[in-house]
Design a protein around this motif. Structure first.
Motif: not given
Length: 100
Positions: A50-74
């Protein structure tokens, strides 16, 4: 990679560190790589950083798609945030940010 293989790889990496054969950053990269390989082999997903907001910047998530990865990080923070994600090319490849 099955669970026993993952544990053996982590144990080997720890033994190398204890013997002075690798540095702490090298140990961290190796262990992160093992964990990401294990996590992605047992799901339909890939690792995304993830990148963007400092609270999630650098976080790594496992997801099947880009959109789901964004949702999981958020979803890791209480307030709505805007998050972008980039696929991780290789587990352990020049990883300096903390994962989760």
């Amino acid at each position: 990679m099955d669970r026993i293989s993952a544990l053996r790889n982590v144990e080997r990496a720890l033994a190398e560190y204890e013997a002075g054969e690798c540095t702490l950053p090298e140990l961290e990269r190796e262990v992160r790589g093992v964990l990401r390989s294990y996590a992605t082999e047992y799901t339909d997903g890939s690792a995304w950083r993830a990148r963007g907001d400092k609270r999630v910047d650098g976080l790594v998530v496992v997801a099947p798609s880009r959109s789901e990865a964004r949702e999981r990080a958020a979803a890791t923070v209480d307030d709505p945030v805007t998050v972008e994600v980039d696929p991780l090319e290789e587990p352990g490849a020049d990883d300096t940010a903390e994962g989760g």
